[in-house]
Design a protein around this motif. Structure first.
Motif, PDB file in Angstrom:
ATOM      1  N   ASP A 209       0.844  -1.195   0.000  1.00  0.00           N
ATOM      2  CA  ASP A 209       0.000   0.000   0.000  1.00  0.00           C
ATOM      3  C   ASP A 209       0.880   1.246   0.000  1.00  0.00           C
ATOM      4  O   ASP A 209       1.311   1.666   1.069  1.00  0.00           O
ATOM      5  N   PRO A 210       1.167   1.805  -1.169  1.00  0.00           N
ATOM      6  CA  PRO A 210       0.558   1.485  -2.454  1.00  0.00           C
ATOM      7  C   PRO A 210       1.470   0.659  -3.368  1.00  0.00           C
ATOM      8  O   PRO A 210       2.693   0.593  -3.156  1.00  0.00           O
ATOM      9  N   LYS A 235      -1.885 -13.261   7.342  1.00  0.00           N
ATOM     10  CA  LYS A 235      -3.196 -13.896   7.112  1.00  0.00           C
ATOM     11  C   LYS A 235      -4.046 -13.073   6.144  1.00  0.00           C
ATOM     12  O   LYS A 235      -5.139 -13.494   5.769  1.00  0.00           O
ATOM     13  N   HIS A 236      -3.572 -11.886   5.801  1.00  0.00           N
ATOM     14  CA  HIS A 236      -4.408 -10.993   4.978  1.00  0.00           C
ATOM     15  C   HIS A 236      -3.492  -9.988   4.269  1.00  0.00           C
ATOM     16  O   HIS A 236      -2.457  -9.604   4.801  1.00  0.00           O
ATOM     17  N   ILE A 237      -3.917  -9.606   3.048  1.00  0.00           N
ATOM     18  CA  ILE A 237      -3.153  -8.621   2.261  1.00  0.00           C
ATOM     19  C   ILE A 237      -4.052  -7.399   2.025  1.00  0.00           C
ATOM     20  O   ILE A 237      -5.227  -7.549   1.674  1.00  0.00           O
ATOM     21  N   ILE A 238      -3.488  -6.220   2.215  1.00  0.00           N
ATOM     22  CA  ILE A 238      -4.207  -4.982   1.869  1.00  0.00           C
ATOM     23  C   ILE A 238      -3.390  -4.270   0.796  1.00  0.00           C
ATOM     24  O   ILE A 238      -2.162  -4.124   0.929  1.00  0.00           O
ATOM     25  N   ALA A 239      -4.064  -3.846  -0.258  1.00  0.00           N
ATOM     26  CA  ALA A 239      -3.316  -3.205  -1.358  1.00  0.00           C
ATOM     27  C   ALA A 239      -4.032  -1.946  -1.829  1.00  0.00           C
ATOM     28  O   ALA A 239      -5.222  -1.739  -1.569  1.00  0.00           O
ATOM     29  N   SER A 240      -3.276  -1.107  -2.503  1.00  0.00           N
ATOM     30  CA  SER A 240      -3.851   0.060  -3.181  1.00  0.00           C
ATOM     31  C   SER A 240      -2.917   0.392  -4.335  1.00  0.00           C
ATOM     32  O   SER A 240      -1.813  -0.146  -4.425  1.00  0.00           O
ATOM     33  N   CYS A 241      -3.397   1.275  -5.214  1.00  0.00           N
ATOM     34  CA  CYS A 241      -2.536   1.757  -6.304  1.00  0.00           C
ATOM     35  C   CYS A 241      -2.203   3.208  -5.967  1.00  0.00           C
ATOM     36  O   CYS A 241      -3.100   3.967  -5.561  1.00  0.00           O
ATOM     37  N   MET A 242      -0.960   3.602  -6.121  1.00  0.00           N
ATOM     38  CA  MET A 242      -0.547   4.967  -5.748  1.00  0.00           C
ATOM     39  C   MET A 242      -1.468   6.013  -6.384  1.00  0.00           C
ATOM     40  O   MET A 242      -1.754   5.943  -7.577  1.00  0.00           O
ATOM     41  N   ASP A 243      -1.942   6.954  -5.577  1.00  0.00           N
ATOM     42  CA  ASP A 243      -2.584   8.139  -6.150  1.00  0.00           C
ATOM     43  C   ASP A 243      -1.743   9.350  -5.736  1.00  0.00           C
ATOM     44  O   ASP A 243      -0.909   9.269  -4.826  1.00  0.00           O
ATOM     45  N   ILE A 244      -1.963  10.475  -6.425  1.00  0.00           N
ATOM     46  CA  ILE A 244      -1.033  11.593  -6.262  1.00  0.00           C
ATOM     47  C   ILE A 244      -1.794  12.885  -5.941  1.00  0.00           C
ATOM     48  O   ILE A 244      -2.582  13.362  -6.762  1.00  0.00           O
TER      49      ILE A 244
END
Ligand code: SF4
Ligand code: SF4
Length: 406
Positions: A209-210, A235-244
């Motif tokens: 993240d991110p 046990k868990h993955i949290i993801a995002s895509c970079m925003d600016i």
């Protein structure tokens, strides 16, 4: 030496303490509070569970070049310009007093806009002291870090059944990591954090993240990262895509070009969507990335959710993408109920799975009996109001309360 911190039209002066890194001590009565935005009117809330947000520091010397906190004002601006971290003096005691007045509490969250275990924390240990305030009352608390988790923090959260830890790891490539941030905690140590949590049976989350388009977004690289995280015990993955943020666009593009040889033109062609004032990668690109991540996580046998990923649905209205990509019940992978005071300890409300956004969307009556199912941006005064009501009803009904027969 002094520094002046600007808040709108007013300025406050502080003495700079040079060691171990330049910082200032701030006396503040700032209050615990929930998420900054509610689901209404535009759909801006994507965090399923309620949290009490805590920032004992402003400014973060991990200094990730993409960090959105660089766009904030006040102490954050001072950090950005002068590298000076604001330390909220005795913040644990302020929080202790605030918690003492509550009869209902959600999980504490260290920290939404700084790293609770950044190097200055070694001197003041505010994060451990705050964790202790929560755990000693049996209120859950969670932390997110790109630093080494102190042994004391692990020892403390182990005592509270719904407390957990999140470790932010963006890449398995140590050379790349060094180009993304000034933070000194090596990649191996970050995976070791997950192992240390898992060894103590504490729920561990790995945050990607991110993901940085063209830099850390390769399928094989993401597969390797998820595999190492799962092998370490996540046990868990949290993801995002970079925003600016708009104000950082030029600076972030320049750094990506200089450090990773990705041209500004290429980035410009990708970051075309404006959501909540920030530049987001094109929706098609993000959907493909999240589909890939979901596939990788499914194969690795681990749940996944996105953090603050939205699509524009006309005007100011936005729609969270977790309904499309999340494979867990709560976005943080663990169901943490709301807690209510019983005697001198807090206890979980039976039947609550902590998914307030789920309660908002469902027709069912929420077992907590509180307006948390409105998924608003709650303040400490809301918690105080509910606490008064709970106390009043408890008095009237003996051991019963508006939250049931606990
Ligand atoms: S560790 Fe988190 S808060 Fe600190 S600079 Fe990086 S992204 Fe920002
Ligand atoms: S019952 Fe629903 S609205 Fe109430 S605290 Fe639990 S998840 Fe949130």
């Amino acid at each position: 030496m002094k520094t002046a911190v600007q808040f709108g039209r007013t300025t406050k002066e502080f003495e700079i303490i040079e060691s171990p890194i330049p910082h200032i001590l701030v006396d503040s009565k700032k209050e615990l509070h929930g998420w900054w935005e509610g689901i209404k009117p535009y759909g801006n809330r994507e965090c399923t569970a309620e949290r009490l947000l805590i920032n004992p520091y402003n400014g973060c010397t991990h200094n990730c070049f993409f960090c959105y906190a660089h766009a904030l004002g006040g102490y954050f601006k001072t950090f950005r310009k002068e590298g000076i971290v604001a330390v909220f003096r005795d913040f644990d005691r302020i929080i202790s007093k605030q918690l003492d007045k509550l009869s209902v509490a959600s999980c504490g969250y260290l920290s939404p806009v700084t790293d609770p275990f950044q190097p200055i924390n070694k001197k003041y240990e505010l994060s451990e002291k705050i964790i202790k305030e929560f755990v000693s009352r049996n209120i859950p608390v969670q932390f997110t870090t790109k630093g080494r988790i102190p042994d004391d923090a692990i020892r403390l959260i182990k005592r509270q059944e719904h407390s957990f830890g999140q470790v932010s790891i963006l890449t398995t490539d140590e050379e790349k990591r060094k180009k993304l941030m000034d933070g000194k905690t090596p990649t191996d140590e970050l995976f070791r954090n997950i192992e240390r949590l898992a060894d103590e049976d504490i729920f561990a989350v790995c945050r990607i993240d991110p993901v940085i388009p063209y830099v850390t977004a390769g399928r094989e690289e993401l597969e390797e990262l998820v595999k190492r995280a799962v092998d370490s015990g996540a046990k868990h993955i949290i993801a995002s895509c970079m925003d600016i943020p708009t104000s950082l666009k030029g600076e972030i593009y320049a750094k990506i070009e200089e450090r990773f040889d990705i041209s500004k033109n290429k980035l410009n062609r990708l970051f075309t969507e404006r959501i909540r004032g920030d530049f987001n990668a094109d929706m098609g690109y993000r959907r493909k990335l999240f589909r890939t991540l979901r596939e990788i996580c499914d194969r690795a046998g681990v749940t996944m959710a996105l953090c603050m990923e939205f699509e524009s649905v006309g005007g100011k209205n936005i729609k969270g993408l977790n309904r499309e990509f999340m494979s867990s019940n709560n976005c943080e992978g663990i169901d943490v109920p709301i807690y209510v005071k019983k005697g001198d300890r807090f206890e979980p409300v039976e039947g609550c799975d902590g998914n307030c956004l789920g309660c908002y969307r469902s027709e069912k009556i929420s077992v907590c009996g509180l307006p948390l199912n409105e998924a608003k941006a709650w303040k400490l005064r809301d918690y105080r109001k509910w606490s008064k009501e709970i106390k009043q009803e408890t008095k009237e009904k003996g051991q019963k309360s508006i939250t049931g027969d606990w």
